[in-house]
Design an enzyme around this catalytic site. Sequence first.
Site, PDB file in Angstrom:
ATOM      1  N   ARG A 111       0.820  -1.201   0.000  1.00  0.00           N
ATOM      2  CA  ARG A 111       0.000   0.000   0.000  1.00  0.00           C
ATOM      3  C   ARG A 111       0.863   1.264   0.000  1.00  0.00           C
ATOM      4  O   ARG A 111       1.927   1.300   0.626  1.00  0.00           O
ATOM      5  CB  ARG A 111      -0.871  -0.001   1.263  1.00  0.00           C
ATOM      6  N   THR A 416      -8.998   0.879 -10.364  1.00  0.00           N
ATOM      7  CA  THR A 416      -8.213  -0.247  -9.860  1.00  0.00           C
ATOM      8  C   THR A 416      -8.354  -1.438 -10.797  1.00  0.00           C
ATOM      9  O   THR A 416      -9.191  -1.431 -11.688  1.00  0.00           O
ATOM     10  CB  THR A 416      -8.670  -0.618  -8.436  1.00  0.00           C
ATOM     11  N   GLU A 436      -5.672   4.343  -7.287  1.00  0.00           N
ATOM     12  CA  GLU A 436      -6.884   4.915  -6.678  1.00  0.00           C
ATOM     13  C   GLU A 436      -7.860   5.433  -7.748  1.00  0.00           C
ATOM     14  O   GLU A 436      -8.474   4.658  -8.423  1.00  0.00           O
ATOM     15  CB  GLU A 436      -6.512   5.945  -5.598  1.00  0.00           C
ATOM     16  N   ASP A 458      -7.966   8.088   0.489  1.00  0.00           N
ATOM     17  CA  ASP A 458      -8.674   7.028   1.222  1.00  0.00           C
ATOM     18  C   ASP A 458      -8.624   7.233   2.738  1.00  0.00           C
ATOM     19  O   ASP A 458      -9.319   6.534   3.483  1.00  0.00           O
ATOM     20  CB  ASP A 458      -8.101   5.646   0.872  1.00  0.00           C
ATOM     21  N   SER A 480     -10.129  -0.932   0.704  1.00  0.00           N
ATOM     22  CA  SER A 480     -11.190  -1.927   0.575  1.00  0.00           C
ATOM     23  C   SER A 480     -10.751  -3.090  -0.293  1.00  0.00           C
ATOM     24  O   SER A 480     -11.545  -4.008  -0.541  1.00  0.00           O
ATOM     25  CB  SER A 480     -12.417  -1.298  -0.081  1.00  0.00           C
ATOM     26  N   GLY A 502     -13.414   0.576  -5.386  1.00  0.00           N
ATOM     27  CA  GLY A 502     -13.488   1.284  -4.109  1.00  0.00           C
ATOM     28  C   GLY A 502     -14.137   0.394  -3.065  1.00  0.00           C
ATOM     29  O   GLY A 502     -13.899  -0.816  -3.028  1.00  0.00           O
TER      30      GLY A 502
HETATM   31  N1  GLU Z   1      -8.464   3.182  -3.216  1.00  0.00           N
HETATM   32  C1  GLU Z   1      -9.369   2.071  -3.211  1.00  0.00           C
HETATM   33  C2  GLU Z   1      -9.059   1.141  -2.083  1.00  0.00           C
HETATM   34  O1  GLU Z   1      -7.942   0.987  -1.723  1.00  0.00           O
HETATM   35  C3  GLU Z   1      -9.276   1.310  -4.459  1.00  0.00           C
HETATM   36  C4  GLU Z   1      -9.675   2.149  -5.598  1.00  0.00           C
HETATM   37  C5  GLU Z   1     -10.812   1.607  -6.319  1.00  0.00           C
HETATM   38  O2  GLU Z   1     -10.972   0.421  -6.492  1.00  0.00           O
HETATM   39  O3  GLU Z   1     -11.572   2.405  -6.787  1.00  0.00           O
HETATM   40  O4  GLU Z   1      -9.923   0.537  -1.553  1.00  0.00           O
END
Ligand code: GLU
Length: 609
Positions: A111, A416, A436, A458, A480, A502
């Site tokens: 991450r 993603t 992201e 996030d 997530s 997300g």
């Molecule tokens: N930033 C999101 C996360 O880490 C992932 C981004 C996405 O899938 O839109 O959960």
Amino acid sequence: MRPTRLFATAAAAAVLPLSLLPGSTTAAEQRPAPDKNPTAVGRGGAVTSVDPDATRVGLRVLRQGGNAVDAAVATAAALGVTEPYSAGLGGGGYLVHLDGRTGEVSTIDGRETAPAAMPRDAFIDPETGEPYPFTPELVTSGVSVGVPGTLATWETALEEWGTRSLRRSLTPAARLARRGFVVDQTFHDQTADNAERFAAFRSTKRLFLPGGEPPEVGSVFANPDLARLYELLGRKGTGPFYRGGLAARIAKTTRKPPVVADTDLPVPVGFMKPRDLRRYRTLQPEAVTADYRGLRVHGMGGSSSGGSTVGEALAILDTFDLAAMSDTEVLHHMLEASALAFADRAAYLGDRTFVDVPDEQLLSEEYAAQRACRIDPAKAATKPVPAGDVDDADGTCPAPDGGQARPAPDTENVETTHLTVADRWGDVVSYTLTIEQTGGSGIVVPGRGFLLNNELTDFSTVYDPDDPNRLEPGKRPRSSMSPTIITEADGTPVLALGSPGGSTIITTVLQLVVDHLDRGLALPAAVADPRGSQRNTAAVTAEPEFIDAYGAGLRALGHELKPAGDAFTSAAEIGAATGIGFGPGGLLTAVAEPERRGGGDARVLEPTS
Ligand code: GLU
């Protein structure tokens, strides 16, 4: 879902000539778009991703004797070329690995991380004293760029379980970047959706808006800067990225983004220093494992909420006999369990290096039983529902609350990418990676061919000392992402899967598991099934087809449903999953989306006829 988009892509991309793009290395040449295959059944190994070029790269690695990790890294590097708005060197992600010999499940947390000098109030505008608006200020900024972890993840994975060098793993992607790929409708539309902010940065405009316009569907898009960078990293390892001149350039790009002179876009600057890159490390936290229907569901811990939240919802559902229920009843229980798990996510989940997450309690049978007694089979609860009390769980009803509901605005976006790989030795990789937002921060590192993430969005925007996802220097924002591997008790793989989207990633993975294991849908049908997502908000966010198919029954139980779609794109889709099902005798069913995100590509090494 949106078939016109899919068919336009395939047809248009099939025959159109190359256009001369800045960075194209070849001139007028005809090249057909690679075909896509949403389901493949066979043996010997499988790769499934959102992109046909990337899937082919991975499959070739397997064919040449590489293992699942070798193929996963090569596929991910190729996705950095063909899906640069979803993933790449400027981002981060989470990888779950099953060792086919020992049945052991391990994970990598790659991450992005908040810079050491980032103050807790970094998301407050010093000029106004108010939080920056999420769009455009936070989204398109240097301040939300986290220290990237993707390259370090590849290095860790190859060192731990791979058989090939980083150089060999990056070579096919370097070739793809140099040669270019055929632009499809999805890539074109994603560029067009971001054109305004891409145009605000000299480096981004030059790369992604050749001639000032999004690349045409059917043209070939090459990225020689990225090709050169992959070659350099192949020769020298990760050093230049994390310790050399490139580290300095990445850090500087966040502190002094290359903004064009004539943009009105406010671009808050960041705090990253070269030493933040030098200090970056992947982590290898224990997988978070839940029991479901006698199987073991292994997901991500570390800074992700994925394993815990998917696991808790499943643990709650494990107390019900879903197989004996109607579709409406199953979905009602799934949505209610999801809301309860999201309530706990908001109360308890944050980067485990900073926050003591009560994983064991959240996934315990007693706690699940207690949460389950909050589900009324005849009526949807009013949302948001409160978090539970993990300390007093004894399995009896009524369950005590653990405090107030913490309804957080859902600021996570829908980008993603997820890839799933299996090899002939029984090794499995489930890997979700991201920058992201679609297009991340919108900032390309000048001359290097990749976009920087905006992952720090996030974090909760406003600092609250009681919030486990509060911003802190050196911390990783709560994710997530839910790369998942489901095994028998002895470690034999049953299903590996994941998705972008997300916070809907969690509900997509949840629904796929319920569809496949409880509703008895074959994996391709489960992936194609319309999706609904309840994240402890007043309304269930749902694809239009979900509302058509299940809306009447669910509304009768008191659920409110609203069509999916976000502030940034017109997409009414939820997720873009890939997965592999493991059958008897080594039979593999590799599945990608038939339509969402323009359709994905699943391949097996030895297809059955
Ligand atoms: N930033 C999101 C996360 O880490 C992932 C981004 C996405 O899938 O839109 O959960």
